[in-house]
Each structure stands twice: as C-alpha cells, then as structure tokens.
Design a protein around this motif. Sequence first.
Motif, PDB file in Angstrom:
ATOM      1  N   ALA A   1      23.277  31.674  33.924  1.00 25.16           N
ATOM      2  CA  ALA A   1      23.872  30.633  32.851  1.00 25.16           C
ATOM      3  C   ALA A   1      22.810  29.920  32.337  1.00 25.16           C
ATOM      4  O   ALA A   1      22.744  29.516  31.275  1.00 25.16           O
ATOM      5  N   LEU A   2      21.987  29.358  33.381  1.00 23.37           N
ATOM      6  CA  LEU A   2      20.983  28.442  33.094  1.00 23.37           C
ATOM      7  C   LEU A   2      19.909  29.024  32.121  1.00 23.37           C
ATOM      8  O   LEU A   2      19.423  28.398  31.183  1.00 23.37           O
ATOM      9  N   THR A   3      19.625  30.415  32.440  1.00 20.42           N
ATOM     10  CA  THR A   3      18.562  30.987  31.742  1.00 20.42           C
ATOM     11  C   THR A   3      19.528  31.359  30.290  1.00 20.42           C
ATOM     12  O   THR A   3      18.548  31.268  29.426  1.00 20.42           O
ATOM     13  N   TYR A   4      20.665  31.546  30.144  1.00 26.18           N
ATOM     14  CA  TYR A   4      21.204  31.914  29.016  1.00 26.18           C
ATOM     15  C   TYR A   4      20.904  30.626  27.877  1.00 26.18           C
ATOM     16  O   TYR A   4      20.741  30.668  26.944  1.00 26.18           O
ATOM     17  N   PHE A   5      21.233  29.321  28.589  1.00 26.78           N
ATOM     18  CA  PHE A   5      21.403  28.240  27.619  1.00 26.78           C
ATOM     19  C   PHE A   5      19.857  27.783  27.188  1.00 26.78           C
ATOM     20  O   PHE A   5      19.663  27.289  26.332  1.00 26.78           O
ATOM     21  N   GLU A   6      19.060  28.128  28.284  1.00 28.59           N
ATOM     22  CA  GLU A   6      17.517  27.684  28.014  1.00 28.59           C
ATOM     23  C   GLU A   6      17.018  28.743  26.963  1.00 28.59           C
ATOM     24  O   GLU A   6      16.423  28.275  25.922  1.00 28.59           O
TER      25      GLU A   6
ATOM     26  N   ILE B   1      19.039  30.044  24.801  1.00 28.96           N
ATOM     27  CA  ILE B   1      19.642  29.497  23.268  1.00 28.96           C
ATOM     28  C   ILE B   1      18.978  28.377  22.737  1.00 28.96           C
ATOM     29  O   ILE B   1      18.721  28.242  21.509  1.00 28.96           O
ATOM     30  N   HIS B   2      18.663  27.420  23.555  1.00 29.87           N
ATOM     31  CA  HIS B   2      18.014  26.225  23.279  1.00 29.87           C
ATOM     32  C   HIS B   2      16.685  26.444  22.637  1.00 29.87           C
ATOM     33  O   HIS B   2      16.234  26.058  21.572  1.00 29.87           O
ATOM     34  N   LYS B   3      15.997  27.330  23.196  1.00 31.80           N
ATOM     35  CA  LYS B   3      14.495  27.788  22.704  1.00 31.80           C
ATOM     36  C   LYS B   3      14.539  28.491  21.330  1.00 31.80           C
ATOM     37  O   LYS B   3      13.840  28.253  20.235  1.00 31.80           O
ATOM     38  N   ALA B   4      15.836  29.294  21.284  1.00 32.83           N
ATOM     39  CA  ALA B   4      15.896  30.163  20.030  1.00 32.83           C
ATOM     40  C   ALA B   4      16.454  28.908  18.956  1.00 32.83           C
ATOM     41  O   ALA B   4      16.090  29.166  17.699  1.00 32.83           O
ATOM     42  N   GLU B   5      17.121  28.127  19.111  1.00 33.46           N
ATOM     43  CA  GLU B   5      17.446  27.163  18.135  1.00 33.46           C
ATOM     44  C   GLU B   5      16.409  26.004  17.837  1.00 33.46           C
ATOM     45  O   GLU B   5      16.418  25.637  16.636  1.00 33.46           O
TER      46      GLU B   5
ATOM     47  N   GLU C   1      11.313  34.904  12.631  1.00 31.32           N
ATOM     48  CA  GLU C   1      10.879  35.141  13.892  1.00 31.32           C
ATOM     49  C   GLU C   1      10.875  36.804  14.181  1.00 31.32           C
ATOM     50  O   GLU C   1      11.223  37.250  12.931  1.00 31.32           O
ATOM     51  N   ASP C   2      10.236  37.131  14.843  1.00 32.07           N
ATOM     52  CA  ASP C   2       9.817  38.710  14.865  1.00 32.07           C
ATOM     53  C   ASP C   2      10.622  39.257  16.253  1.00 32.07           C
ATOM     54  O   ASP C   2      10.237  40.286  16.574  1.00 32.07           O
ATOM     55  N   TYR C   3      11.870  38.790  16.423  1.00 30.57           N
ATOM     56  CA  TYR C   3      12.562  39.058  17.679  1.00 30.57           C
ATOM     57  C   TYR C   3      14.083  38.848  17.359  1.00 30.57           C
ATOM     58  O   TYR C   3      14.503  37.943  16.732  1.00 30.57           O
ATOM     59  N   LEU C   4      14.911  39.582  18.356  1.00 29.80           N
ATOM     60  CA  LEU C   4      16.170  39.000  18.497  1.00 29.80           C
ATOM     61  C   LEU C   4      16.902  39.207  19.748  1.00 29.80           C
ATOM     62  O   LEU C   4      16.054  39.878  20.663  1.00 29.80           O
ATOM     63  N   PHE C   5      17.687  38.426  20.071  1.00 25.35           N
ATOM     64  CA  PHE C   5      18.268  38.390  21.421  1.00 25.35           C
ATOM     65  C   PHE C   5      19.525  39.275  21.310  1.00 25.35           C
ATOM     66  O   PHE C   5      20.566  39.084  20.566  1.00 25.35           O
ATOM     67  N   LEU C   6      19.851  40.238  22.495  1.00 22.03           N
ATOM     68  CA  LEU C   6      20.814  41.176  22.606  1.00 22.03           C
ATOM     69  C   LEU C   6      21.493  40.865  23.761  1.00 22.03           C
ATOM     70  O   LEU C   6      20.745  40.617  24.811  1.00 22.03           O
ATOM     71  N   LYS C   7      22.929  40.816  23.762  1.00 20.16           N
ATOM     72  CA  LYS C   7      23.636  40.476  25.156  1.00 20.16           C
ATOM     73  C   LYS C   7      23.899  41.982  25.611  1.00 20.16           C
ATOM     74  O   LYS C   7      24.449  42.996  24.975  1.00 20.16           O
TER      75      LYS C   7
END
Length: 251
Positions: A120-125, A127-131, A146-152
């Motif tokens: 959970a901590l990693t997820y929110f970190e 998200i914070h870095k991406a935003e 950006e040259d990447y995306l995040f996939l669930k």
Amino acid sequence: MTLNCLAVDDEPLALGLVCAFIEKTPFLKLTGRFSSAVEALQGLHTQQVDVLFLDIQMPDLTGLELARVLEKSGAQGQGPRIIFTTAFNHFALEGFRVDALDYLLKPFNYEEFLRSATKALTYFELIHKAETPMVQQAPQTQPIREDYLFLKVEYQLIRVAYSDILYIEGLKDYVKVHLLNESKPLLSLTSLKALEEKLPAERFMRVHRSFIVNLEKIGAIARNNIQIGSAHVPIGDQYKDVFSDYVSRWT
C-alpha cells in the motif's frame, strides 16, 4: 508518508489484531474501527481514508459488496484502496475483480500484514511521484512527456517503459502487454481502449480491435499482418486505411 487506515471485521478478536498491527506500523495511522461494513460505509463519508482493511464474510453487507458499492459510486478511484482479510481463499479472484490492493488469508502474522501494508505504501508513493512532475511542470508551456506508464498487475503497480513494449493484446477486461526480452507478457485488468488513451499516439497505433503495436518495433509489414519480433499481429479491416497512411510516409 503516513496512510490513514480503517479496519472492518465482525469478529472482535480479528478486528483487535488488525488494529494492533496498524498501530504497530510506523507509516500507518488507525483512524477508525468498525464491526460491520454498513458502519464503515458511514465512516468513509466523514473522513479521508487511504487504506481499508476489510473482512469479507460479514452479516448485512459483505466486504465484497461494500467494495462494489464504492466502485459504483466512484469512490474507489478517489477513496481508499482495499486490503481484504478473510479465512477463505476462494475469494481471491473476486478480490482481484474489484481492484483490491492485496488479500490477507487468516490467520496471518505481522510479517504477512507488513508485506501487504508495504504494498500500500509503495502504491501511494508511486502515485505521488507520478503526479508530482505534472504539478511542478504545470506553468511551463511545453510540459515534459513521460516515457513510461504504470500498469496494475495482480496487486501491485508496475512501471513499464514505452520502449520496452512490443505490442498489446486485448482480452475482454484484460490486456496482455508483450515486452522486449520477456518471455511472458504482463497481464493487467484494464481495457484495450483505456490503455490506448494513455499511450502517446505518435509511438503507438491500434491496428486491430484486439491489438495495439509499438510503431518503433515493427520489423516487417505484409498485406494483412505486421511482424514484431517473432510475432505476427493482424491488421483489422477498419484500421487498414489509417495504418496505410502511416506506412506511406516511409516511402
């Protein structure tokens, strides 16, 4: 970063254990505890919650039903991420379908709990870095792309570089993302259309109702298919004209 948490379980001992684990974890803050999902739903409307530790088997309203209520109301996109706690492992697939962050099988110890909390901590970190770059670069007339995306993928967010993507295959509610130098594709719970909207149009193109290709990875083009590495991706009839226009720029 500190995550606000709610714990929900109709069993007093189980609820007490989860609350004790939350209070023991430095980056978690217990903001509420409830013995029913109905009470928890009311509590969610009165406070900001990041993580919801949620039992599944409860009277009146189950944990899965609460998750679906949050999803339908739109709260799941802005509200808490769910970590299910249950004694029944056959609920794992249902938990994945409602976009749960993780799944703790009772009885679990603190090490297992901490592993889920760290996810959970990693997820929110992430998200914070991406935003954060978007906020910082907003005043600029030409923001950095950006040259990447995040996939669930399963219960975690994975950062995938555009340059590593060969092609993407759509399978109903899932997509297979085929990557460079990887024998197995990433399986993500999203639609091909949703992923298409996130990808830069100058680098990726939909060539079939079930396929998106990385234009930089095209090795050869036949009449009805595209060769990318050892794979042959079909070209759909409704996409042929747009793709032909793109190919015409090569000659």
